[in-house]
Design a protein around this motif. Structure first.
Motif, PDB file in Angstrom:
ATOM      1  N   LEU A  26      38.933  32.933  46.691  1.00  9.48           N
ATOM      2  CA  LEU A  26      37.450  33.027  45.902  1.00  9.48           C
ATOM      3  C   LEU A  26      36.885  33.576  45.234  1.00  9.48           C
ATOM      4  CD1 LEU A  26      35.015  32.423  48.159  1.00  9.48           C
ATOM      5  CD2 LEU A  26      35.299  34.589  48.847  1.00  9.48           C
ATOM      6  N   ALA A  27      37.403  35.244  44.723  1.00 10.14           N
ATOM      7  CA  ALA A  27      36.797  35.783  43.673  1.00 10.14           C
ATOM      8  C   ALA A  27      36.618  35.250  42.379  1.00 10.14           C
ATOM      9  CB  ALA A  27      36.715  37.498  43.935  1.00 10.14           C
ATOM     10  N   LYS A  28      38.117  34.284  42.550  1.00 10.73           N
ATOM     11  CA  LYS A  28      38.138  34.265  40.619  1.00 10.73           C
ATOM     12  C   LYS A  28      37.608  32.971  40.968  1.00 10.73           C
ATOM     13  CE  LYS A  28      42.473  35.771  40.128  1.00 10.73           C
ATOM     14  NZ  LYS A  28      44.347  35.989  40.307  1.00 10.73           N
ATOM     15  N   GLY A  29      36.988  32.290  41.479  1.00  6.20           N
ATOM     16  CA  GLY A  29      35.636  31.245  41.595  1.00  6.20           C
ATOM     17  C   GLY A  29      36.062  30.205  41.840  1.00  6.20           C
ATOM     18  N   LYS A  30      37.657  29.452  42.480  1.00  3.01           N
ATOM     19  CA  LYS A  30      37.874  28.712  43.018  1.00  3.01           C
ATOM     20  C   LYS A  30      37.577  27.744  44.254  1.00  3.01           C
ATOM     21  CE  LYS A  30      42.973  27.211  44.027  1.00  3.01           C
ATOM     22  NZ  LYS A  30      44.610  27.492  43.715  1.00  3.01           N
TER      23      LYS A  30
END
Length: 117
Positions: A104-108
């Protein structure tokens, strides 16, 4: 035999860290909740209760209403360890959640995080 330290961490202690990690990267608390609900089967009411009771991660995952059968599709590395290779069931479930929050934090996209076909 002594329990691993990860078992005794309270969900109420790690939950704010998950939210902060997501929000620093422009994601939302609602998305963190959606991931937790998808993985564990908790809903807003039962999750709020778990937070209030300050359940340790061991009990939080043992009492999960319905651990998602698609969790086996979660692959990758958390803390230098491949999550799919972790033998201890509770530790693996905790690391599955960590991996999803990392994604989530990596933008997936949420569809990919939740392993929607």
């Amino acid at each position: 035999m002594k329990k691993p330290r990860i078992y005794t961490i309270k969900i109420s202690d790690v939950y704010p860290a998950y939210i902060q990690k997501a929000e620093r990267k422009g994601r939302t608390k609602a998305e963190v909740d959606e991931i937790i609900f998808w993985l564990t089967g908790y809903n807003q009411e039962t999750f709020s209760q778990a937070l209030q009771e300050e359940l340790e991660l061991e009990k939080f995952f043992q009492q999960a209403p319905l651990f998602n059968p698609n969790a086996c599709l979660i692959k990758g590395v958390v803390c230098g360890v491949r999550v799919e290779d972790i033998e201890d069931e509770i530790t693996q479930k905790v690391r599955f959640l960590d991996k999803l929050i990392d994604e989530l934090a990596k933008g997936k996209a949420m569809e990919k995080i939740l392993r929607v076909a």
